[in-house]
Design a protein around this motif. Sequence first.
Motif, PDB file in Angstrom:
ATOM      1  N   MET A   1     -64.701 -71.663  20.056  1.00 19.30           N
ATOM      2  CA  MET A   1     -64.071 -70.379  19.832  1.00 19.30           C
ATOM      3  C   MET A   1     -65.055 -69.252  20.137  1.00 19.30           C
ATOM      4  SD  MET A   1     -64.141 -69.673  15.764  1.00 19.30           S
ATOM      5  CE  MET A   1     -63.780 -67.964  16.131  1.00 19.30           C
ATOM      6  N   ARG A   2     -64.541 -68.056  20.351  1.00 16.16           N
ATOM      7  CA  ARG A   2     -65.380 -66.911  20.644  1.00 16.16           C
ATOM      8  C   ARG A   2     -65.756 -66.188  19.348  1.00 16.16           C
ATOM      9  NH1 ARG A   2     -61.445 -63.868  24.598  1.00 16.16           N
ATOM     10  NH2 ARG A   2     -60.045 -64.633  22.963  1.00 16.16           N
ATOM     11  N   PHE A  17     -64.848 -68.076   8.137  1.00 14.41           N
ATOM     12  CA  PHE A  17     -63.812 -68.495   9.074  1.00 14.41           C
ATOM     13  C   PHE A  17     -63.420 -69.953   8.818  1.00 14.41           C
ATOM     14  CE2 PHE A  17     -62.193 -70.332  12.954  1.00 14.41           C
ATOM     15  CZ  PHE A  17     -61.343 -69.356  13.458  1.00 14.41           C
ATOM     16  N   THR A  18     -64.409 -70.815   8.623  1.00 12.26           N
ATOM     17  CA  THR A  18     -64.152 -72.244   8.392  1.00 12.26           C
ATOM     18  C   THR A  18     -63.380 -72.464   7.100  1.00 12.26           C
ATOM     19  OG1 THR A  18     -66.210 -72.783   9.554  1.00 12.26           O
ATOM     20  CG2 THR A  18     -65.242 -74.499   8.174  1.00 12.26           C
ATOM     21  N   GLU A  19     -63.775 -71.769   6.035  1.00 13.42           N
ATOM     22  CA  GLU A  19     -63.091 -71.923   4.742  1.00 13.42           C
ATOM     23  C   GLU A  19     -61.654 -71.433   4.820  1.00 13.42           C
ATOM     24  OE1 GLU A  19     -65.599 -69.747   2.118  1.00 13.42           O
ATOM     25  OE2 GLU A  19     -67.010 -71.414   1.801  1.00 13.42           O
ATOM     26  N   LEU A  20     -61.433 -70.326   5.495  1.00 14.81           N
ATOM     27  CA  LEU A  20     -60.083 -69.793   5.628  1.00 14.81           C
ATOM     28  C   LEU A  20     -59.208 -70.709   6.471  1.00 14.81           C
ATOM     29  CD1 LEU A  20     -61.028 -66.054   6.177  1.00 14.81           C
ATOM     30  CD2 LEU A  20     -59.801 -66.969   4.202  1.00 14.81           C
ATOM     31  N   SER A  21     -59.772 -71.278   7.505  1.00 15.33           N
ATOM     32  CA  SER A  21     -59.018 -72.210   8.353  1.00 15.33           C
ATOM     33  C   SER A  21     -58.583 -73.421   7.549  1.00 15.33           C
ATOM     34  CB  SER A  21     -59.876 -72.644   9.547  1.00 15.33           C
ATOM     35  OG  SER A  21     -60.182 -71.548  10.387  1.00 15.33           O
ATOM     36  N   ALA A  22     -59.465 -73.913   6.677  1.00 14.01           N
ATOM     37  CA  ALA A  22     -59.137 -75.091   5.869  1.00 14.01           C
ATOM     38  C   ALA A  22     -57.986 -74.794   4.911  1.00 14.01           C
ATOM     39  CB  ALA A  22     -60.370 -75.543   5.099  1.00 14.01           C
ATOM     40  N   ALA A  30     -49.023 -69.269   4.981  1.00 15.14           N
ATOM     41  CA  ALA A  30     -50.185 -68.540   4.479  1.00 15.14           C
ATOM     42  C   ALA A  30     -50.911 -67.813   5.604  1.00 15.14           C
ATOM     43  CB  ALA A  30     -51.146 -69.509   3.787  1.00 15.14           C
ATOM     44  N   MET A  31     -51.465 -66.644   5.286  1.00 16.45           N
ATOM     45  CA  MET A  31     -52.227 -65.872   6.278  1.00 16.45           C
ATOM     46  C   MET A  31     -53.384 -65.164   5.579  1.00 16.45           C
ATOM     47  SD  MET A  31     -49.284 -62.990   6.602  1.00 16.45           S
ATOM     48  CE  MET A  31     -48.118 -64.268   6.083  1.00 16.45           C
ATOM     49  N   VAL A  32     -54.421 -64.887   6.326  1.00 19.98           N
ATOM     50  CA  VAL A  32     -55.612 -64.224   5.791  1.00 19.98           C
ATOM     51  C   VAL A  32     -55.329 -62.727   5.657  1.00 19.98           C
ATOM     52  CG1 VAL A  32     -58.083 -63.828   6.091  1.00 19.98           C
ATOM     53  CG2 VAL A  32     -57.025 -65.919   6.993  1.00 19.98           C
ATOM     54  N   GLY A  82     -56.655 -69.480  16.383  1.00 15.32           N
ATOM     55  CA  GLY A  82     -56.013 -70.495  15.564  1.00 15.32           C
ATOM     56  C   GLY A  82     -55.844 -70.123  14.100  1.00 15.32           C
ATOM     57  N   LEU A  83     -56.240 -68.908  13.731  1.00 16.33           N
ATOM     58  CA  LEU A  83     -56.160 -68.479  12.333  1.00 16.33           C
ATOM     59  C   LEU A  83     -55.099 -67.395  12.190  1.00 16.33           C
ATOM     60  CD1 LEU A  83     -57.654 -68.907   9.580  1.00 16.33           C
ATOM     61  CD2 LEU A  83     -59.067 -66.935  10.193  1.00 16.33           C
ATOM     62  N   ARG A  84     -54.149 -67.596  11.280  1.00 14.24           N
ATOM     63  CA  ARG A  84     -53.117 -66.585  11.044  1.00 14.24           C
ATOM     64  C   ARG A  84     -53.700 -65.456  10.197  1.00 14.24           C
ATOM     65  NH1 ARG A  84     -50.751 -71.279  10.464  1.00 14.24           N
ATOM     66  NH2 ARG A  84     -50.996 -71.262   8.209  1.00 14.24           N
ATOM     67  N   VAL A  85     -53.543 -64.238  10.693  1.00 13.60           N
ATOM     68  CA  VAL A  85     -54.117 -63.069  10.033  1.00 13.60           C
ATOM     69  C   VAL A  85     -53.025 -62.029   9.811  1.00 13.60           C
ATOM     70  CG1 VAL A  85     -55.867 -61.254  10.159  1.00 13.60           C
ATOM     71  CG2 VAL A  85     -56.330 -63.500  11.162  1.00 13.60           C
ATOM     72  N   HIS A  86     -52.969 -61.506   8.612  1.00  8.49           N
ATOM     73  CA  HIS A  86     -52.032 -60.445   8.244  1.00  8.49           C
ATOM     74  C   HIS A  86     -52.188 -59.284   9.221  1.00  8.49           C
ATOM     75  CE1 HIS A  86     -50.113 -58.626   4.318  1.00  8.49           C
ATOM     76  NE2 HIS A  86     -49.237 -58.792   5.280  1.00  8.49           N
ATOM     77  N   HIS A  87     -51.108 -58.553   9.495  1.00  9.86           N
ATOM     78  CA  HIS A  87     -51.220 -57.401  10.386  1.00  9.86           C
ATOM     79  C   HIS A  87     -52.054 -56.312   9.717  1.00  9.86           C
ATOM     80  CE1 HIS A  87     -48.292 -54.362   8.697  1.00  9.86           C
ATOM     81  NE2 HIS A  87     -48.085 -55.392   7.928  1.00  9.86           N
ATOM     82  N   LEU A  88     -52.559 -55.389  10.521  1.00 15.84           N
ATOM     83  CA  LEU A  88     -53.536 -54.423  10.028  1.00 15.84           C
ATOM     84  C   LEU A  88     -53.015 -53.608   8.856  1.00 15.84           C
ATOM     85  CD1 LEU A  88     -56.270 -53.099  10.247  1.00 15.84           C
ATOM     86  CD2 LEU A  88     -55.375 -51.624  12.056  1.00 15.84           C
ATOM     87  N   GLY A  89     -51.773 -53.147   8.928  1.00 15.82           N
ATOM     88  CA  GLY A  89     -51.220 -52.374   7.823  1.00 15.82           C
ATOM     89  C   GLY A  89     -51.225 -53.161   6.525  1.00 15.82           C
TER      90      GLY A  89
END
Length: 254
Positions: A1-2, A17-22, A30-32, A82-89
């Motif tokens: 990954m970059r 990043f690793t903990e959140l992916s797990a 679920a999303m970060v 590969g990690l789901r992330v909440h939108h900025l707002g």
Amino acid sequence: MRIPLWAREDPHWWTLFTELSAVTATRPHAMVTGNSAAYLRGLPVKLRPELDIAVPKKCNPILVPHVRTFRMTDTANTTKEGLRVHHLGGILHVIARQEPVENLVAVLDALMGPWRRPAELTRTQLNQLVAAGPKVFGWSKLKQAGALARENVASPQETRLRLALVRAGLPEPVVAYPVWIERFRAHIHPDLAYPFAKVAIEYEGRHHFELTEQVLKDTDRYYELGRLGWTVIRVTALHELGDVVLKVRECLET
């Protein structure tokens, strides 16, 4: 990954990043969000020990140690590496529950300025993002921080300095004010400035004191500003903000 360039010297970034992916890999809902998402994006927040995870309102909290669950109505998200992330707002509205106003201003300044990356938001876009958010706990604090945030701020340290000057009752300095330098045939932009008094304030990180081309550039900039009648106040992490405020006050009153 970059891995972002600015994160390569931060051992906490890859661990986070690793903990959140797990946590999110086997939980498609679920999303970060919040502090965790802001830290991954390189925004100026202090990393918290809990992982911030958002889930739809109808879902149960995630009962995993060191995970803080936010049950949200707004669950728009994107997938990055590969990690789901909440939108900025959504991220900002969660952070508004966690951080004091001054820290929020630093985050918003970073989003509208060149810190670590090109600006992600304009003033108009930020206003729209804040206005569109749910009017829940933290929204009024985010709205207050939005009113105090400014475009083109180069670092969180400059944000805190600007806020300290205003808090002390001084006029608000202009961010990145353009000063034409004939020798350069270009404008230079002091970090903060009081054009009416020709006072420039430069916040200088460690790279400004290493024997590199940056030192030569700084020397030339300050010489040219001096020729034009400007007073330059140089600030570092070693300075107490109260002492800087006194210097600025003295310059404005003379």
